[in-house]
Each structure stands twice: as structure tokens, then as C-alpha cells.
Design an enzyme around this catalytic site. Sequence first.
Site, mmCIF file in Angstrom:
data_model
loop_
_atom_site.group_PDB
_atom_site.id
_atom_site.type_symbol
_atom_site.label_atom_id
_atom_site.label_comp_id
_atom_site.label_asym_id
_atom_site.label_seq_id
_atom_site.Cartn_x
_atom_site.Cartn_y
_atom_site.Cartn_z
ATOM 1 N N TRP A 283 28.525 20.679 -0.499
ATOM 2 C CA TRP A 283 29.288 21.151 -1.660
ATOM 3 C C TRP A 283 29.588 22.638 -1.507
ATOM 4 C CZ3 TRP A 283 30.539 18.281 -6.242
ATOM 5 C CH2 TRP A 283 30.187 16.931 -6.171
ATOM 6 N N ARG B 115 21.088 12.324 -1.150
ATOM 7 C CA ARG B 115 22.405 12.950 -1.227
ATOM 8 C C ARG B 115 22.468 13.974 -2.361
ATOM 9 N NH1 ARG B 115 23.046 8.039 0.869
ATOM 10 N NH2 ARG B 115 24.670 7.707 2.429
ATOM 11 N N THR B 116 23.227 15.044 -2.117
ATOM 12 C CA THR B 116 23.467 16.031 -3.164
ATOM 13 C C THR B 116 24.591 15.521 -4.044
ATOM 14 O OG1 THR B 116 22.831 17.793 -1.625
ATOM 15 C CG2 THR B 116 23.957 18.457 -3.634
ATOM 16 N N LEU B 117 24.228 14.834 -5.126
ATOM 17 C CA LEU B 117 25.261 14.250 -5.983
ATOM 18 C C LEU B 117 25.954 15.315 -6.814
ATOM 19 C CD1 LEU B 117 23.370 11.041 -7.174
ATOM 20 C CD2 LEU B 117 25.032 11.268 -5.337
#
Length: 245
Positions: free
Chosen positions: A129, A22-24
Site C-alpha cells: 500500500w 495480507r495488509t487489507l
Amino acid sequence: MNSVDSIPAKNSLLSSQAESERTLYPYVTGTSVIGIKYNDGILLVADMGGSYGSTLRYKSVERLKPVGKHSLIGGGGEISDFQEILRKLDELILYDNMWDDGNSLGPKEVHSYLSRVMYNRRNKFDPFWNSLVLGGMKKGQKYLGTVNMIGVHYEDNHVATGFGNHLAQPILRDEWHENLSFEDGVKLLEKCMRVLLYRDRSAINKLQIAKITEEGITISQPYALKTFWNFSAFQNPTLGAEGSW
């Protein structure tokens, strides 16, 4: 004994890799995108900066892209996520073309698709995002909308993402009108981008303007705006500020 002990370690390694997909946090990001309607179609503008944290690392990132025959997209936020969204849109347009039924997806359908994709990823706690601007024209009907990383979407006569939502929208509310010509529309967008260049740390003076009309899509070559930096507030920004250095 050793081989048995190594199995949980291997599984643990695989699970940690899966969890890290995941793109945190966004890493390389683009800033504002602004879109307006004008009398012949839609205009979009974005600069070409890609910031690695607070560092302007990349200065030739194209963030305005055509989508099929009738739509144009601009993306702010994480660049890699925007590239994945473009890949999904390519698949969508290819699948639509394979029907070969004489019809093609318009901007309203593409905007609806994007809103579902963004909301779906948000519900998985693995969002893209990005804040997106989608403009287009089909059968003489102009369309301009936006969608953010949690799926909030709407359409309007002028939209903006990022800092532009705070600094450019007041200018657009005051100066935009329905009969805006192409030349006046470009001047209005350049005025907004100039304000953002002065005030947004992540903005750079290298931008592209894209237009879509019934004739097709045109994306300009990168160019720079004329700027003026000799305002007294720029030369000594802390003058009169209490407690400043």
C-alpha cells in the site's frame, strides 16, 4: 474421539492465521512525496508524519532513503510496507554488488524493478500500500519516476504522490523549468509543502529534503517551515457556508 475432533480445530486455526497475513487496510501511513529535476540533479521532499488512522501518532518517520550509489527513494502510504520494500531493495543492491563487475544498478533499473514488484503483488491481491518516488543520477543522466500500489509507473520532470498529486502538481506545472537552481528548487518544494500543510490533514510541519547529484546523496536534517495562519478563511472557515453550524 477428542483428539480427532481437535485436529480440524488446529487446522482451522492455522488457515485463519495464513489468511490474515495480507495488509487489507493501511494502518500507519505517510502522506505526500514530491520530486523534481533541477540543473544539477534531483530533489525529493517529504514530511516526517506517520498517521495512525486520522491520528498523527508518529512525528519522526524518515521516508527518504538512498538506494545504492545512484538512486534515492521516497515512500508514501503504509510505513510497514515501505520498510519491506526497502528490505527488498537492500537485497537487490547486495546481490548486484556481489558480482563485483565494476557496474552498479542505476535509477532506471531500480524503477523498473519496483514497478515489477508492485505489479506482481497487485496480481496476488496482496499489494504494497505505497506510492513511491524514485530519483537518481548516473553518468550525467537525471532520472525521476513514480510507481503506485498497482504498478502504474511513469517518469517525468516533476512527480508527486498522495495529496501532492492534486495540490502540488499545479504549482509545479506553472513554476518548474529546466534550468532550476538548487536554491530555487528548494524554494519551490517548500512552497508546495506549505500548501499541503495548510490543506492536508495528515501533513506535519517537519520535513526533510534530499538531493542526489554526481557527487552523491545528501538528506537534510529535519526542519520546519515558516507558516501564516491568520488568513480570514482559516479563522472562520464556515462563514457564508449554507447549512453549516
